[in-house]
Scaffold this motif. Sequence first.
Motif, PDB file in Angstrom:
ATOM      1  N   GLU A  70      44.672 -52.259   3.712  1.00  0.00           N
ATOM      2  CA  GLU A  70      43.691 -51.715   2.786  1.00  0.00           C
ATOM      3  C   GLU A  70      43.542 -50.213   3.016  1.00  0.00           C
ATOM      4  N   PRO A  71      43.183 -49.453   1.971  1.00  0.00           N
ATOM      5  CA  PRO A  71      42.994 -48.013   2.140  1.00  0.00           C
ATOM      6  C   PRO A  71      41.967 -47.702   3.235  1.00  0.00           C
ATOM      7  N   ARG A  72      42.246 -46.645   3.981  1.00  0.00           N
ATOM      8  CA  ARG A  72      41.359 -46.208   5.052  1.00  0.00           C
ATOM      9  C   ARG A  72      40.803 -44.839   4.708  1.00  0.00           C
ATOM     10  N   GLU A  73      39.485 -44.687   4.803  1.00  0.00           N
ATOM     11  CA  GLU A  73      38.853 -43.408   4.503  1.00  0.00           C
ATOM     12  C   GLU A  73      38.682 -42.592   5.774  1.00  0.00           C
ATOM     13  N   VAL A  74      38.953 -41.288   5.644  1.00  0.00           N
ATOM     14  CA  VAL A  74      38.717 -40.334   6.726  1.00  0.00           C
ATOM     15  C   VAL A  74      37.598 -39.416   6.273  1.00  0.00           C
ATOM     16  N   SER A  75      36.487 -39.424   6.975  1.00  0.00           N
ATOM     17  CA  SER A  75      35.342 -38.600   6.572  1.00  0.00           C
ATOM     18  C   SER A  75      35.611 -37.132   6.876  1.00  0.00           C
ATOM     19  N   TRP A  76      34.823 -36.280   6.241  1.00  0.00           N
ATOM     20  CA  TRP A  76      34.918 -34.852   6.542  1.00  0.00           C
ATOM     21  C   TRP A  76      34.540 -34.587   7.997  1.00  0.00           C
ATOM     22  N   VAL A  77      33.571 -35.323   8.504  1.00  0.00           N
ATOM     23  CA  VAL A  77      33.183 -35.148   9.911  1.00  0.00           C
ATOM     24  C   VAL A  77      34.352 -35.468  10.823  1.00  0.00           C
ATOM     25  N   ASP A  78      35.012 -36.606  10.569  1.00  0.00           N
ATOM     26  CA  ASP A  78      36.152 -36.971  11.413  1.00  0.00           C
ATOM     27  C   ASP A  78      37.298 -35.978  11.271  1.00  0.00           C
ATOM     28  N   LEU A  79      37.549 -35.517  10.035  1.00  0.00           N
ATOM     29  CA  LEU A  79      38.625 -34.538   9.824  1.00  0.00           C
ATOM     30  C   LEU A  79      38.366 -33.282  10.646  1.00  0.00           C
ATOM     31  N   ILE A  80      37.145 -32.789  10.588  1.00  0.00           N
ATOM     32  CA  ILE A  80      36.829 -31.541  11.286  1.00  0.00           C
ATOM     33  C   ILE A  80      36.804 -31.746  12.796  1.00  0.00           C
ATOM     34  N   GLU A  81      36.236 -32.860  13.255  1.00  0.00           N
ATOM     35  CA  GLU A  81      36.215 -33.115  14.695  1.00  0.00           C
ATOM     36  C   GLU A  81      37.624 -33.264  15.259  1.00  0.00           C
ATOM     37  N   ASP A  82      38.484 -34.019  14.557  1.00  0.00           N
ATOM     38  CA  ASP A  82      39.850 -34.199  15.044  1.00  0.00           C
ATOM     39  C   ASP A  82      40.632 -32.886  15.005  1.00  0.00           C
ATOM     40  N   THR A  83      40.406 -32.097  13.965  1.00  0.00           N
ATOM     41  CA  THR A  83      41.077 -30.795  13.890  1.00  0.00           C
ATOM     42  C   THR A  83      40.656 -29.907  15.041  1.00  0.00           C
ATOM     43  N   ALA A  84      39.348 -29.880  15.324  1.00  0.00           N
ATOM     44  CA  ALA A  84      38.850 -29.066  16.435  1.00  0.00           C
ATOM     45  C   ALA A  84      39.441 -29.519  17.758  1.00  0.00           C
ATOM     46  N   ALA A  85      39.485 -30.836  17.957  1.00  0.00           N
ATOM     47  CA  ALA A  85      40.020 -31.359  19.218  1.00  0.00           C
ATOM     48  C   ALA A  85      41.515 -31.066  19.338  1.00  0.00           C
ATOM     49  N   PHE A  86      42.262 -31.224  18.248  1.00  0.00           N
ATOM     50  CA  PHE A  86      43.702 -30.951  18.322  1.00  0.00           C
ATOM     51  C   PHE A  86      43.952 -29.464  18.562  1.00  0.00           C
ATOM     52  N   ALA A  87      43.126 -28.607  17.976  1.00  0.00           N
ATOM     53  CA  ALA A  87      43.273 -27.164  18.232  1.00  0.00           C
ATOM     54  C   ALA A  87      43.052 -26.860  19.699  1.00  0.00           C
ATOM     55  N   ALA A 133      47.055 -32.312  12.177  1.00  0.00           N
ATOM     56  CA  ALA A 133      47.946 -31.502  13.015  1.00  0.00           C
ATOM     57  C   ALA A 133      48.199 -30.137  12.380  1.00  0.00           C
ATOM     58  N   PHE A 134      48.413 -30.116  11.061  1.00  0.00           N
ATOM     59  CA  PHE A 134      48.593 -28.837  10.369  1.00  0.00           C
ATOM     60  C   PHE A 134      47.354 -27.965  10.501  1.00  0.00           C
ATOM     61  N   LEU A 135      46.177 -28.532  10.249  1.00  0.00           N
ATOM     62  CA  LEU A 135      44.953 -27.728  10.288  1.00  0.00           C
ATOM     63  C   LEU A 135      44.669 -27.224  11.704  1.00  0.00           C
ATOM     64  N   GLY A 136      44.898 -28.065  12.714  1.00  0.00           N
ATOM     65  CA  GLY A 136      44.701 -27.608  14.089  1.00  0.00           C
ATOM     66  C   GLY A 136      45.646 -26.480  14.447  1.00  0.00           C
ATOM     67  N   THR A 137      46.883 -26.578  13.968  1.00  0.00           N
ATOM     68  CA  THR A 137      47.869 -25.518  14.195  1.00  0.00           C
ATOM     69  C   THR A 137      47.420 -24.216  13.553  1.00  0.00           C
ATOM     70  N   ALA A 138      46.998 -24.301  12.285  1.00  0.00           N
ATOM     71  CA  ALA A 138      46.556 -23.098  11.570  1.00  0.00           C
ATOM     72  C   ALA A 138      45.324 -22.494  12.215  1.00  0.00           C
ATOM     73  N   ALA A 139      44.437 -23.341  12.741  1.00  0.00           N
ATOM     74  CA  ALA A 139      43.199 -22.840  13.330  1.00  0.00           C
ATOM     75  C   ALA A 139      43.468 -21.892  14.487  1.00  0.00           C
ATOM     76  N   VAL A 140      44.500 -22.173  15.296  1.00  0.00           N
ATOM     77  CA  VAL A 140      44.788 -21.318  16.455  1.00  0.00           C
ATOM     78  C   VAL A 140      45.718 -20.165  16.102  1.00  0.00           C
TER      79      VAL A 140
END
Length: 648
Positions: A108-125, A152-159
């Motif tokens: 079934e489709p899985r939703e990724v919240s904006w909070v999770d997107l930003i938290e994961d991006t911050a952690a990957f950065a 992964a792309f957003l974390g890369t761009a962030a740094v």
Amino acid sequence: MQPQWVPTERDVADARITDFARYVESETGRAAPDYRSLWQWSVDDPAAFWGALWRYFELGEIAGEVLASAEMPGARWFPGTKLNYVDQIVRQARTDRPAIVHVREDAEPREVSWVDLIEDTAAFARTLRALGVGPGDRVAGYLPNIPEAVVAFLGTAAVGAVWSACGQDYTAKAALDRLGQLEPTVLVTADGYRFGGKTHDKRADIAALRAGLPSLRATVAVSQLDLPVEDATPWSDAVRDTDNAAALIETEPVDFDHPLWIVFSSGTTGLPKGIVHGHGGVVLEHLKAIALQSDIGSEDTFFWYTSPSWMMWNFQVGGLLVGATVVCYDGSPTYPTPDALWHIAATVHASVLGASPGYVLACIKAGSVPRADHDLSALRTVGITGSALPPSSALWLSENVGEHVQVSSISGGTDVVSAFIGGVRTVPVWPGELSAPYLGVALDSFDPTGAPVRGEVGELVVTRPMPSMPVRFWRDEDGKRYHDAYFDTYPGVWRHGDWITITERGSIIVHGRSDSTLNRHGIRMGSADIYQAVEQLPEIAEALVIGAEQPDGGYWMPLFVVPAPGVELTDELRARIAATIRTEVSPRHVPDEILLAPGIPHTRTGKKLEVPIKKLFQGADPSRVVERSAVDNPDLLDWYATIRPKTT
């Protein structure tokens, strides 16, 4: 010809581009009563236009000039101005809608919240910084179209590091031909993917890829198939919050033209060209193309069938810049049924669905009726790219998806990671035509002498710079490869390599690549015109037409066809194909031979290999004419290498 879709007064009034026109008038005093006048201003005064766009989207302070030099190549945009792509994403964070919907074939489709997107991006950065990755370093992706690729792309761009990716349908060699040029510091990958009901274990390719990338400091692996990837950091560890600061993304302010990502040409001849795009050019271009041209906003769900190998993946991620929900689908467009994309669009309530002409044709031949079989009430626009959409397919979309749905064909490329031409919410759509050039695109059509032409076929050119034109090519220190790719035909003017016709109403017809032109008896024609006629026949699955000049001065034009399953290529069918071309295209372009082919070879982004096959027929060395790893079915090349004209 009548338009197949006409905007209503409400469409025009509510369009984001109408709001932008009002902003321009309030800022400059210049009225733009219609799209054409707004476009004309945007190309007559590019500095004013792109500066207004920057301010309209509130991107921050402009440090100095907007356009310091308009010379092409070498235009200098927003010198001294700093930004980061990721900051524009973070501004859109919300709690009432997901950022990403992940669709798989087996779940079934899985939703990724904006909070999770930003938290994961911050952690990957932070993980990247802990590995010593900083501005200018390269991070490579070998991934299916999954949310982790976006993070992964957003974390890369962030740094301030540079992202580049290939889909996992690429072999290790094909991926190395691209990513190996970049000497990446980190590889982000997945154990495999599912496609067409089958699982694909990619661990052997990952091992080969890692062996060919001695610059790697670490590999991060996403689990898709629950298979262990040896000596790799699990994705869950790479995005783990270790210091209770996950929501805080520390972005690196970078120059306007600081590299954001490197996307690659198809690589059919020699190593693929690494095309470098900057943070600022991408932000401006994608805000313009997504918000103004495509009218996608914060209440929309944006679904384009794509993969990380193709620039449309980068383009779809840009939907996050306007707060839209984007859809990541890593399966087959025709599994378990030919109308799978329509089913997904209905499931996720997509307002914009992007596909290819080939997919539309497959649905036509399968007898699909999407409007009857699926709830497409949320769907507002069907986007089409990859090749020209025939008028018959455009009309089929209106009849079988909905008259209210705008068919927005777009044409551009990896070169600008966007479109030059496409639909606009305030401009009608005519079957088989692209509605208008995009704002800021000084589009023209030139004859061989460089004179503009109207109502006839000419070369697609762009006469003024755009911020999303490449910053440079990778490993092209003196800029020669970049110059030769676009500026060697008309000095100071970008030649894109497509044949187009600009109509009397300002719409555009795309005829195909100009380097694979059919030139029978001095009459030029794009191959797309032949495909539109032949591939609509229910007996034909796909076709390839080649026009090859011969050593004795002759000209050989064969048509290769792949019949539909269970169909035999009889003399009667050959006669009907020829008659179709004669009546619907041109009697001058009836092929010399119609040959049965075991398949049609494509680049891995789906484009037919016209130019390499043409070179084969002109006697080129098969080992040099095309890089086999860039081809979806390289074994087909061996068959085409055996073909020779019966007469010259």
